[in-house]
Enzyme design. Structure first.
Site, PDB file in Angstrom:
ATOM      1  CG  ASN A  10      -1.341  -1.848   9.348  1.00 50.76           C
ATOM      2  OD1 ASN A  10      -2.014  -1.583  10.344  1.00 50.76           O
ATOM      3  ND2 ASN A  10      -0.763  -0.924   8.589  1.00 50.76           N
ATOM      4  CE  LYS A  12      -3.129  -0.086   5.934  1.00 52.36           C
ATOM      5  NZ  LYS A  12      -3.038   0.437   4.579  1.00 52.36           N
ATOM      6  CG  HIS A  95       1.748   2.397   7.525  1.00 46.26           C
ATOM      7  ND1 HIS A  95       0.970   3.162   6.676  1.00 46.26           N
ATOM      8  CD2 HIS A  95       1.619   1.118   7.121  1.00 46.26           C
ATOM      9  CE1 HIS A  95       0.389   2.361   5.798  1.00 46.26           C
ATOM     10  NE2 HIS A  95       0.758   1.112   6.048  1.00 46.26           N
ATOM     11  CD  GLU A  97      -2.408   3.845   5.633  1.00 45.08           C
ATOM     12  OE1 GLU A  97      -2.668   3.427   6.777  1.00 45.08           O
ATOM     13  OE2 GLU A  97      -2.598   3.162   4.595  1.00 45.08           O
ATOM     14  CD  GLU A 165       3.289  -1.286   3.991  1.00 43.48           C
ATOM     15  OE1 GLU A 165       2.665  -2.351   4.071  1.00 43.48           O
ATOM     16  OE2 GLU A 165       2.870  -0.223   4.474  1.00 43.48           O
ATOM     17  N   GLY A 171      -3.543   0.043  -0.654  1.00 44.97           N
ATOM     18  CA  GLY A 171      -4.993   0.243  -0.692  1.00 44.97           C
ATOM     19  C   GLY A 171      -5.523   0.600  -2.073  1.00 44.97           C
ATOM     20  CB  SER A 211      -2.618  -4.078  -3.433  1.00 44.86           C
ATOM     21  OG  SER A 211      -3.180  -2.778  -3.252  1.00 44.86           O
TER      22      SER A 211
HETATM   23  P1  13P Z   1      -3.186  -2.842   1.645  1.00 41.21           P
HETATM   24  O1  13P Z   1      -2.791  -4.303   1.756  1.00 41.21           O
HETATM   25  O2  13P Z   1      -4.594  -2.584   2.058  1.00 41.21           O
HETATM   26  O3  13P Z   1      -2.803  -2.261   0.337  1.00 41.21           O
HETATM   27  O4  13P Z   1      -2.297  -2.081   2.759  1.00 41.21           O
HETATM   28  C1  13P Z   1      -0.949  -2.321   2.802  1.00 41.21           C
HETATM   29  C2  13P Z   1      -0.411  -1.681   4.016  1.00 41.21           C
HETATM   30  O5  13P Z   1      -0.354  -0.461   4.100  1.00 41.21           O
HETATM   31  C3  13P Z   1       0.014  -2.536   5.132  1.00 41.21           C
HETATM   32  O6  13P Z   1       0.678  -1.796   6.106  1.00 41.21           O
END
Ligand code: 13P
Length: 248
Positions: A10, A12, A95, A97, A165, A171, A211
């Site tokens: 992803n 982002k 997601h 976010e 997740e 992150g 992560s």
């Molecule tokens: P990270 O791997 O940067 O923690 O992000 C995970 C994520 O949100 C994938 O959709």
């Protein structure tokens, strides 16, 4: 029951057409012998260029969101036809976010998920608890409610990929332990079994995300209920190939 592992990136809100295409050209030879399905979910505007860059590879290009209506006055949204025109197969839905910053709710996640399925694509539907919820012992309750609402009215749950997740692991560099991820994903599978049927639940691909990186992917992927990963930061570099090749 054999489930084919699935590692997806992803991106982002990262990369440009130029840097993204360069990374895909670098990744393609590194992942070509992967035993799992491989995808990169990129910003919508990069889909045409990334599709072109990935065309002779086993990397599928996915999207990060999709609207439930086929068209209309929905400024800033993307429709199923727009994605299908470029051969998009996977769409991340819900997601954390989007839930945290853009007002996504379980109801809109449900509408988007059903629309992706109706369009013949695969939703990568995200669920997960916050740190406060985990520390308050609410993880299972929160996940059960998300799954009930997000998957309501879905006819064939085996066509949905679930990404577990935990919000506190995204992150932050703080990964769930192998045991925490396994235990929670086993709960998700059990809940899907209750909502649909146990046999269907055995077929659903469930990813871990948060992560996940080149160092911890082997341990996570060795867990019996973890079928893949949804990778954020590590999908922006060649580490992504190491994760895809977790079993080599
Ligand atoms: P990270 O791997 O940067 O923690 O992000 C995970 C994520 O949100 C994938 O959709």
């Amino acid at each position: 029951m054999e489930r084919k592992p699935f590692i997806a990136g992803n991106w982002k809100m990262n990369m440009t057409a130029e840097s993204g295409a360069a990374l895909i050209k670098e990744l393609a030879p590194l992942v070509k012998d992967a035993d799992c399905d491989v995808a990169l979910c990129v910003p919508a505007i990069l889909i045409p260029a990334m599709t072109e860059a990935a065309k002779d590879s086993n990397i599928a290009i996915g999207a990060q969101n999709m609207h439930w209506e086929p068209k209309g006055a929905y400024t800033g949204e993307i429709s199923a036809d727009m994605l299908k025109e470029y051969g998009v197969k996977y769409v991340i839905i819900g997601h954390s976010e989007r839930r945290q910053y853009f007002g996504e709710t379980d109801e809109t996640v449900n509408k988007r998920t059903r629309a992706v399925l109706a369009a013949g694509m695969t939703p990568i539907m995200c669920v997960g608890e916050t740190l406060e919820e985990r520390e308050g012992g609410l993880t299972e309750k929160v996940l059960a409610k998300q799954l009930e609402t997000d998957l309501a009215g879905v006819e064939d749950v085996t066509k949905v990929v679930i990404a577990y997740e935990p919000v506190w692991a995204i992150g932050t560099g703080r990964t769930a332990t192998d045991e925490q991820a396994q235990e929670t994903i086993a709960f998700i599978r059990k809940k899907i079994g209750e909502l649909f049927c146990p046999k269907c639940a055995e077929k659903v691909v469930i990813q871990y995300g948060g992560s996940m990186n080149a160092g911890n992917c082997k341990g996570l992927m060795a867990q019996p209920d973890i079928d893949g990963g949804l990778i954020g930061g590590a999908s922006l570099k060649t580490d992504f190939a190491t994760i895809v090749n977790y079993n080599k």
